[in-house]
Scaffold this motif. Sequence first.
Motif, short mmCIF file in Angstrom:
data_model
loop_
_atom_site.label_atom_id
_atom_site.label_comp_id
_atom_site.label_asym_id
_atom_site.label_seq_id
_atom_site.Cartn_x
_atom_site.Cartn_y
_atom_site.Cartn_z
N VAL A 152 0.84 -1.20 0.00
CA VAL A 152 0.00 0.00 0.00
C VAL A 152 0.87 1.25 0.00
CG1 VAL A 152 -1.64 1.33 1.39
CG2 VAL A 152 -2.01 -1.08 1.03
N GLY A 153 1.95 1.23 0.78
CA GLY A 153 2.79 2.42 0.89
C GLY A 153 3.72 2.64 -0.28
N ASP A 154 4.37 1.58 -0.75
CA ASP A 154 5.38 1.73 -1.79
C ASP A 154 5.11 0.89 -3.03
OD1 ASP A 154 6.86 3.50 -0.23
OD2 ASP A 154 7.92 1.87 0.78
N PRO A 200 1.59 11.95 -13.74
CA PRO A 200 1.25 11.81 -12.32
C PRO A 200 0.39 10.59 -12.00
CG PRO A 200 -0.10 13.51 -13.33
CD PRO A 200 0.89 13.06 -14.38
N LYS A 201 -0.03 9.83 -13.01
CA LYS A 201 -0.87 8.66 -12.77
C LYS A 201 -0.05 7.56 -12.09
CE LYS A 201 -3.78 5.28 -15.00
NZ LYS A 201 -3.80 4.38 -16.12
N LEU A 202 -0.60 6.98 -11.02
CA LEU A 202 0.09 5.91 -10.29
C LEU A 202 -0.04 4.58 -11.03
CD1 LEU A 202 -1.01 6.67 -6.63
CD2 LEU A 202 1.19 7.11 -7.66
N PHE A 203 1.03 3.80 -10.96
CA PHE A 203 0.99 2.44 -11.51
C PHE A 203 1.73 1.51 -10.57
CE2 PHE A 203 4.73 4.45 -13.25
CZ PHE A 203 5.71 3.48 -13.14
N CYS A 204 1.44 0.23 -10.67
CA CYS A 204 2.04 -0.78 -9.80
C CYS A 204 3.50 -0.99 -10.18
CB CYS A 204 1.26 -2.09 -9.94
SG CYS A 204 1.88 -3.42 -8.90
N ILE A 205 4.34 -1.18 -9.18
CA ILE A 205 5.77 -1.37 -9.44
C ILE A 205 6.08 -2.75 -10.01
CG2 ILE A 205 6.46 0.30 -7.71
CD1 ILE A 205 7.19 -2.09 -5.89
N ALA A 236 4.09 -2.85 -13.90
CA ALA A 236 2.93 -1.98 -14.16
C ALA A 236 1.63 -2.76 -14.26
CB ALA A 236 3.16 -1.14 -15.41
N ASN A 237 1.54 -3.85 -13.53
CA ASN A 237 0.36 -4.71 -13.56
C ASN A 237 -0.45 -4.47 -12.29
OD1 ASN A 237 -1.50 -6.76 -13.70
ND2 ASN A 237 -0.02 -8.37 -14.12
N GLU A 238 -1.61 -3.86 -12.45
CA GLU A 238 -2.46 -3.53 -11.30
C GLU A 238 -2.93 -4.78 -10.57
OE1 GLU A 238 -3.11 -0.48 -10.08
OE2 GLU A 238 -1.70 0.22 -11.59
N ASP A 239 -3.16 -5.86 -11.31
CA ASP A 239 -3.62 -7.10 -10.68
C ASP A 239 -2.57 -7.68 -9.74
OD1 ASP A 239 -6.08 -7.04 -11.94
OD2 ASP A 239 -5.37 -8.16 -13.68
N ALA A 240 -1.30 -7.50 -10.03
CA ALA A 240 -0.25 -8.01 -9.16
C ALA A 240 -0.28 -7.29 -7.81
CB ALA A 240 1.12 -7.84 -9.82
N CYS A 241 -0.46 -5.99 -7.83
CA CYS A 241 -0.55 -5.25 -6.57
C CYS A 241 -1.83 -5.59 -5.82
CB CYS A 241 -0.47 -3.75 -6.82
SG CYS A 241 1.20 -3.17 -7.11
N ARG A 242 -2.94 -5.69 -6.53
CA ARG A 242 -4.20 -6.04 -5.88
C ARG A 242 -4.13 -7.43 -5.25
NH1 ARG A 242 -7.21 -4.79 -10.77
NH2 ARG A 242 -6.95 -2.56 -10.99
N TYR A 243 -3.50 -8.37 -5.94
CA TYR A 243 -3.35 -9.72 -5.43
C TYR A 243 -2.53 -9.71 -4.13
CZ TYR A 243 -2.00 -14.61 -5.12
OH TYR A 243 -1.76 -15.88 -4.67
N GLY A 244 -1.40 -9.02 -4.13
CA GLY A 244 -0.56 -8.95 -2.94
C GLY A 244 -1.26 -8.29 -1.77
#
Length: 112
Positions: A43-45, A54-59, A62-70
Amino acid sequence: GGGAYGAAKAGGAFDLLRFVQQPQVLARIVSAVFALIVFACLVGDGYTSLPEDPKLFCIFNANEDACRYGIGIGVLAFLACIFFFMVDVYFPQISNTTDRKYLVLADLGFSG
């Protein structure tokens, strides 16, 4: 003896020191701390942006599903640790062996 599904006798006084020294309780506390670390780090990093956009993306590629899964796994693991910690607190008070069996099997199944 161990009694039905790991509890010697139902009832009796609650001994906090003896409870905290049990290996499964220590493992649950450590697991809850690690689940919070995973959730907090993602959530933090876990999201960043480029200076020109300025649009945020997952590190993670750049796969949003990977961050959501974690994040989802971190939250689910933390809630499960808290639930099974509470089961550990009340387990010696449960006298019904069928309820004990279902709680032990639920713990085993979730852990698996």
